[in-house]
Motif scaffolding. Structure first.
Motif, PDB file in Angstrom:
ATOM      1  N   PRO A  57      44.806  15.965  11.951  1.00 18.71           N
ATOM      2  CA  PRO A  57      43.556  16.449  12.520  1.00 18.71           C
ATOM      3  C   PRO A  57      42.739  15.294  13.081  1.00 18.71           C
ATOM      4  O   PRO A  57      42.767  14.191  12.550  1.00 18.71           O
ATOM      5  N   ASN A  58      42.017  15.560  14.158  1.00 15.53           N
ATOM      6  CA  ASN A  58      41.060  14.566  14.616  1.00 15.53           C
ATOM      7  C   ASN A  58      39.668  15.054  14.244  1.00 15.53           C
ATOM      8  O   ASN A  58      39.499  16.128  13.678  1.00 15.53           O
ATOM      9  N   ASP A  59      38.677  14.261  14.583  1.00 10.74           N
ATOM     10  CA  ASP A  59      37.334  14.568  14.112  1.00 10.74           C
ATOM     11  C   ASP A  59      36.809  15.904  14.603  1.00 10.74           C
ATOM     12  O   ASP A  59      35.858  16.444  14.068  1.00 10.74           O
ATOM     13  N   LYS A  60      37.419  16.426  15.630  1.00  4.97           N
ATOM     14  CA  LYS A  60      36.850  17.658  16.173  1.00  4.97           C
ATOM     15  C   LYS A  60      37.370  18.894  15.445  1.00  4.97           C
ATOM     16  O   LYS A  60      36.722  19.921  15.403  1.00  4.97           O
ATOM     17  N   THR A  61      38.557  18.802  14.874  1.00  2.00           N
ATOM     18  CA  THR A  61      39.109  19.986  14.212  1.00  2.00           C
ATOM     19  C   THR A  61      38.451  20.182  12.862  1.00  2.00           C
ATOM     20  O   THR A  61      37.927  19.260  12.255  1.00  2.00           O
ATOM     21  N   LEU A  62      38.533  21.412  12.439  1.00  2.00           N
ATOM     22  CA  LEU A  62      37.983  21.744  11.122  1.00  2.00           C
ATOM     23  C   LEU A  62      38.899  21.172  10.056  1.00  2.00           C
ATOM     24  O   LEU A  62      40.095  21.415  10.060  1.00  2.00           O
ATOM     25  N   LEU A  63      38.301  20.440   9.137  1.00  2.18           N
ATOM     26  CA  LEU A  63      39.152  19.898   8.082  1.00  2.18           C
ATOM     27  C   LEU A  63      39.432  20.966   7.031  1.00  2.18           C
ATOM     28  O   LEU A  63      40.558  21.184   6.612  1.00  2.18           O
ATOM     29  N   TYR A  64      38.380  21.594   6.588  1.00  2.03           N
ATOM     30  CA  TYR A  64      38.554  22.565   5.515  1.00  2.03           C
ATOM     31  C   TYR A  64      38.780  23.946   6.125  1.00  2.03           C
ATOM     32  O   TYR A  64      37.930  24.820   5.985  1.00  2.03           O
ATOM     33  N   ASN A  65      39.853  24.109   6.836  1.00 10.18           N
ATOM     34  CA  ASN A  65      40.015  25.431   7.453  1.00 10.18           C
ATOM     35  C   ASN A  65      40.622  26.398   6.448  1.00 10.18           C
ATOM     36  O   ASN A  65      41.613  26.121   5.798  1.00 10.18           O
ATOM     37  N   PRO A  66      39.986  27.532   6.332  1.00 17.39           N
ATOM     38  CA  PRO A  66      40.516  28.512   5.386  1.00 17.39           C
ATOM     39  C   PRO A  66      41.782  29.138   5.945  1.00 17.39           C
ATOM     40  O   PRO A  66      42.132  28.928   7.091  1.00 17.39           O
ATOM     41  N   LEU A  67      42.429  29.915   5.120  1.00 12.83           N
ATOM     42  CA  LEU A  67      43.670  30.551   5.525  1.00 12.83           C
ATOM     43  C   LEU A  67      43.384  31.513   6.672  1.00 12.83           C
ATOM     44  O   LEU A  67      42.528  32.379   6.551  1.00 12.83           O
ATOM     45  N   PRO A  68      44.054  31.389   7.792  1.00 14.30           N
ATOM     46  CA  PRO A  68      43.747  32.298   8.903  1.00 14.30           C
ATOM     47  C   PRO A  68      44.209  33.710   8.550  1.00 14.30           C
ATOM     48  O   PRO A  68      45.185  33.874   7.832  1.00 14.30           O
ATOM     49  N   PRO A  69      43.520  34.690   9.035  1.00 10.52           N
ATOM     50  CA  PRO A  69      43.889  36.076   8.705  1.00 10.52           C
ATOM     51  C   PRO A  69      45.261  36.413   9.278  1.00 10.52           C
ATOM     52  O   PRO A  69      45.680  35.872  10.293  1.00 10.52           O
ATOM     53  N   THR A  70      45.944  37.278   8.553  1.00 11.71           N
ATOM     54  CA  THR A  70      47.346  37.507   8.902  1.00 11.71           C
ATOM     55  C   THR A  70      47.522  38.230  10.231  1.00 11.71           C
ATOM     56  O   THR A  70      48.586  38.211  10.812  1.00 11.71           O
ATOM     57  N   ASN A  71      46.451  38.899  10.710  1.00 13.41           N
ATOM     58  CA  ASN A  71      46.668  39.637  11.957  1.00 13.41           C
ATOM     59  C   ASN A  71      46.500  38.738  13.186  1.00 13.41           C
ATOM     60  O   ASN A  71      46.679  39.177  14.313  1.00 13.41           O
ATOM     61  N   GLU A  72      46.146  37.487  12.961  1.00 17.10           N
ATOM     62  CA  GLU A  72      46.054  36.567  14.093  1.00 17.10           C
ATOM     63  C   GLU A  72      47.452  36.266  14.613  1.00 17.10           C
ATOM     64  O   GLU A  72      48.410  36.237  13.865  1.00 17.10           O
ATOM     65  N   SER A  73      47.540  35.961  15.873  1.00 15.97           N
ATOM     66  CA  SER A  73      48.868  35.707  16.439  1.00 15.97           C
ATOM     67  C   SER A  73      49.374  34.352  15.959  1.00 15.97           C
ATOM     68  O   SER A  73      48.611  33.483  15.579  1.00 15.97           O
ATOM     69  N   ASP A  74      50.668  34.229  16.043  1.00 13.29           N
ATOM     70  CA  ASP A  74      51.295  32.998  15.574  1.00 13.29           C
ATOM     71  C   ASP A  74      50.818  31.775  16.319  1.00 13.29           C
ATOM     72  O   ASP A  74      50.728  30.687  15.775  1.00 13.29           O
ATOM     73  N   VAL A  75      50.524  31.972  17.588  1.00 15.14           N
ATOM     74  CA  VAL A  75      50.129  30.823  18.426  1.00 15.14           C
ATOM     75  C   VAL A  75      48.857  30.197  17.893  1.00 15.14           C
ATOM     76  O   VAL A  75      48.746  28.976  17.736  1.00 15.14           O
ATOM     77  N   ILE A  76      47.878  31.085  17.602  1.00 17.33           N
ATOM     78  CA  ILE A  76      46.596  30.552  17.120  1.00 17.33           C
ATOM     79  C   ILE A  76      46.795  29.859  15.780  1.00 17.33           C
ATOM     80  O   ILE A  76      46.217  28.803  15.518  1.00 17.33           O
ATOM     81  N   ARG A  77      47.633  30.467  14.959  1.00 14.90           N
ATOM     82  CA  ARG A  77      47.827  29.861  13.630  1.00 14.90           C
ATOM     83  C   ARG A  77      48.435  28.482  13.753  1.00 14.90           C
ATOM     84  O   ARG A  77      48.063  27.538  13.099  1.00 14.90           O
ATOM     85  N   ARG A  78      49.364  28.354  14.705  1.00 18.31           N
ATOM     86  CA  ARG A  78      50.011  27.060  14.882  1.00 18.31           C
ATOM     87  C   ARG A  78      49.027  26.033  15.421  1.00 18.31           C
ATOM     88  O   ARG A  78      49.082  24.855  15.118  1.00 18.31           O
TER      89      ARG A  78
END
Lengths: 645, 230
Positions: A573-594
């Protein structure tokens, strides 16, 4: 990431002792802290407030006073009547000298650092000369009627102020006689039956003596005439400590209600040169008595019965207003107190005078993410081991760190002189195999040891030369990781790859390949990019690192408020990304999760964490210690009226 | 004392007695002269008694003549014997006392340390080297402690004495000092407990807090029920 079953352990009854004294050393920016059980800890304030050394306590050595003298020498004195000097290189007690005045209540080093003054139970004030090897008794001052509870030198070293019960005396150092005896009112504007105990005095260079007493008053006295100048009533309970800054323009007092007051010397009007002392800021960071305070050039330090060490940087004194200027509250230990046997599912808890062995409970229930599963079998308390003196060779008696090899045939012992011993364990006896000597005088912090699972490599930290890696089979030094200017907080060697992972107190992590004798690619990449700023702003050190047996790309580590699994295969991660990102919801597409996934998988679910480890592929164990459980076992605080109750 | 010659009695058995008394007869002859001076009254009585006792059977025989010299010699002899016994008794008593004294000294000597050790002790106490507090008094030092006390009574040595003799690391201390130190430490701990947590300090107790919390909760629930009803 995978799913894990987590053993949430809360039966580790860890209760730290209350803080009794703090002493700040300006030259090295270090803080010495002594606790009520006699433990003395040294914190390096420039290394992210890391506890780098400690001296275990003993009930006969309860300290009542702590002070630094010239040349980084640390002295303490206590109710057993002895003055103790600590050896900061060898991490043991150099010697103890009986002052023959009964229990010692207070101690102060002269401004020049070459003399030591102690105030005793029998009312005597004794002067000691600090020689290069020892201290030597010089003479007694005039004896007072009651115990001397506080002492302070005038910055010139010519006079001292001593606070006892109901009176403050000013002595002339050369003659040793009391010049003035100032009687203190038992209560502000009233009469009280309780004696007024002068808990602290401070002598300023303009001749003002500031005293704090058990009636809740802060009083200013003129030592030339022996008269009271001003009284401030700050609390309904005792004011127990006082510390003045070096510039003498501000001081801090701590009360029994847990409040810390900051007094500053401000001009009466904006133009005039006349100044007066004004109470400026109250801080309520403690719940119990604040028995000791210290004033560093940029921060107010306080500690007391509630066991927290609070360091409050003063905004006006801090140059760069970044996260360094935030409040620091040190509650949990900076080293690992728990060990885990993965195969047998056992936990070993380390207390100050005994060890506890527990077996984890088990369950057969299954559930979804976030469920709490009922225990079918409770945790078992297996053993309670008390310290026992047995026949041991001399070099083993001063061990600082002990580690077993993976197959339990060898024992690695780090002694306090910086040397490392390897001992082969046989049935009922042991055989000393080898000793690695370290250079003397290079001991920086407590030694940490790590051994590789295949038993070939041993890593040892703690010296200023860097982390040494020894070849256990050939019994010689293999390589040394280059020295880093922050002390090591955790050390571990990965299975199969034999990568040494080192965590430092400034939250940097390095990965060093032992067979290749160089940093790994991943380590270089992350050093080039730098850690996430939130990662670097964590204020508790990483105390334990472990690995997944089947997944070599994962590193599991934790500090007091989070645990993290670093997946080296994922992008950083770089400074712009969320460090403490919670588990993404399962209905999100794979692309976003990646896209949002990065290497640092952090969970703050279990806190405050004292220990976290992987038991097997599907199970984790987390030892928590809720603060409420600690507070429930502390001595009672002062009654405070709360709104609505 | 007057020794009377035994009378010639009726019984023939006394004939031998008479023969035996041949010697005293001569003494008595001497005594007879002296007899008048000393206790004539005393001498007279027994004679009279004998006279009475015998009654009619005896003729009025005159008592044997005791010469003064013999009586004197006898008296002297008696005195000498008495003196001798007295002297003997005295000397015996003296001997007994002397022996007892020696025994005590012997016992005392056995309790004391050998001189060499004591010398070292006094030498070491002057240098005054202290040991670390970890090495405290041990049980086998009880005797040594007493001795140190006795020897240093005049010197008032309060310091810990360095270990001497064997390589054992122990410290000899005065028991009196240790008790004083402990009591002082106890007093100090009591003082601080009293001043921080004793009567007059305004402290909550754990149970008090819980009670307060319970009470508050109850009141709040009641208030909430009231408002919700409305």
């Amino acid at each position: 990431m995978g799913e894990f079953k987590v053993h949430r352990v809360r039966f580790f009854n860890y209760v730290p002792s209350g803080i009794r004294c703090v002493a700040y050393n300006n030259q090295s920016n270090r803080l010495a802290v002594s606790r009520t059980d006699g433990t003395v800890e040294i914190y390096n304030l420039s290394a992210n407030y890391f506890q780098e050394k400690f001296f275990p306590g003993h009930e006969s050595r309860a300290t009542e006073a702590l002070c630094w003298a010239k040349g980084q020498r640390l002295f303490s004195a206590g109710l057993n009547g002895e003055i103790i000097e600590y050896d900061l290189q060898a991490l043991n007690i150099k010697y103890s000298m009986d002052a023959f005045g009964g229990p010692i209540w207070s101690m102060a080093a002269s401004p020049s650092g070459s003399q030591l003054l102690v105030g005793c139970e029998d009312g005597s004030v004794k002067l000691f000369q600090i020689n290069p090897d020892k201290i030597q008794f010089e003479r007694n001052f005039d004896r007072q009627k009651s115990r001397i509870l506080s002492l302070s030198w005038h910055p010139s070293g010519t006079h001292i102020a001593a606070g006892s019960i109901d009176c403050i005396s000013v002595f002339d150092v050369k003659s040793g006689s009391a010049i003035h005896k100032m009687l203190v009112d038992r209560q502000y504007m009233g009469v009280s039956k309780r004696k007024c105990i002068i808990w602290g005095v401070a002598f300023l260079s303009d001749g003002t003596v500031i005293s704090v007493d058990s009636a809740g008053k802060v009083q200013f006295w003129d030592s030339a005439t022996g008269t009271l100048v001003k009284t401030h009533l700050v609390a309904n309970a005792d004011v127990q400590s006082i510390a003045v800054s070096d510039q003498e323009d501000s001081f801090v007092v701590g009360t029994a209600e847990g409040t810390v007051f900051h007094f500053q010397l401000v001009s009466v009007t904006s133009n005039s040169s006349e100044k007066q002392w004004v109470r400026t800021k109250p801080f309520q960071h403690h719940t119990h008595d604040v028995r000791t305070v210290a004033h560093s050039p940029t921060a107010l330090i306080s500690g007391g019965t509630d066991t927290h060490l609070v360091i409050r940087p003063l905004m006006e004194k801090v140059e760069v207003k970044n996260y360094d200027a935030a409040l620091r509250k040190i509650t949990f230990p900076h080293r690992r107190l728990i060990s885990c046997s993965k195969k047998r599912q056992l936990l070993l808890f380390q207390f100050s005078h005994h060890l506890d062995l527990w077996r984890l409970g088990s369950t057969v229930a299954t559930g979804k993410h976030g469920d709490t599963l009922p225990l079918s079998k409770d945790a078992d308390h297996l053993l309670h081991l008390k310290t026992k003196v047995s026949k041991m060779p001399a070099f083993l008696r001063s061990a600082v760190q002990i580690l077993f090899s993976e197959d339990s045939t060898k024992l690695f012992v780090a002694s306090n002189q910086g040397s490392l011993h390897i001992i082969r364990l046989l049935e009922g006896s042991f055989k000393h195999l080898h000793t690695f000597q370290a250079q003397s005088g290079t001991v920086e912090s407590m030694c940490l040891l790590a051994v590789s699972p295949d038993g070939n490599w041993l890593a040892a930290s703690g010296t200023s030369a860097g982390v040494h890696v020894y070849n256990v089979k050939r019994l010689k030094l293999h390589c040394t990781v280059p020295a880093y200017n922050f002390p090591v907080t955790a050390l571990a060697i990965a299975p199969k790859t034999n990568n040494l992972v080192i965590a430092h107190s400034d939250q940097q992590i390095f990965e060093y390949s032992i067979p290749d004798k160089q940093y790994t690619e991943w380590s270089r990449t992350i050093q080039k990019q730098g850690f996430h700023y939130l990662w670097l702003q964590r204020d508790t050190p990483i105390t334990h690192i472990s690995f997944h047996p089947k997944r070599p790309m994962h590193i599991l580590l934790h500090d007091a408020y989070m645990f993290c699994i670093i997946d080296k295969s994922l992008p950083l991660p770089n400074d712009k990304t969320l460090l403490y990102n919670p588990l993404p919801p399962t209905n999100e597409s794979d692309v976003i999760r990646r896209r949002t996934a990065h290497a640092f998988k952090i969970s703050k679910r279990y806190k405050p964490l004292l220990f976290m480890d992987l038991l097997d592929e599907r199970t984790l164990v987390a030892v928590e210690r809720p603060l409420d459980d600690i507070i429930a076992q502390l001595p009672p605080p002062i009654k405070k009226k709360k709104f609505g109750t | 004392m007057v020794q009377l010659r035994p009378r010639a009695s009726r019984a023939p058995a006394s004939a031998s007695a008479m023969v035996d008394e041949g010697q005293p007869a001569s003494e008595e002859a001497e005594h007879g002269l002296l007899l008048g001076q000393p206790s004539s009254g005393a001498a007279a009585e027994p004679l009279e008694e004998d006279g009475d006792g015998d009654g009619d059977e005896w003729d009025d025989e005159a008592p044997e003549e005791l010469t003064f010299a013999s009586a004197q010699a006898e008296a002297r002899e008696e005195e000498r014997r008495v003196r001798e016994t007295a002297r003997r008794d005295k000397t015996l008593l003296k001997e007994k006392r002397k022996r007892r004294e020696e025994l005590f000294i012997e016992q005392k000597k056995r309790k004391l340390l050998p001189d060499a050790v004591l010398e070292k002790l006094t030498a070491a106490s002057q240098t005054g080297i202290k040991k670390s507090p970890g090495k405290l008094k041990e049980d086998n030092l009880q005797k040594k402690n007493e001795e140190c006390e006795k020897r240093s009574e005049s010197k008032k040595v309060k310091e810990k004495v360095q270990s001497i003799g064997q390589n054992k690391s122990y410290v000899a201390r005065r028991l009196k000092d240790q008790d004083l130190r402990d009591s002082r430490q106890q007093a100090a701990i009591a003082f601080i407990q009293n001043s921080l947590y004793g009567p007059g300090t305004n402290r909550t107790t754990g149970t008090q807090k819980k009670q307060n919390a319970k009470r508050f909760k109850r009141r709040w629930m009641v208030r909430k029920m009231k408002t919700s009803k409305k």
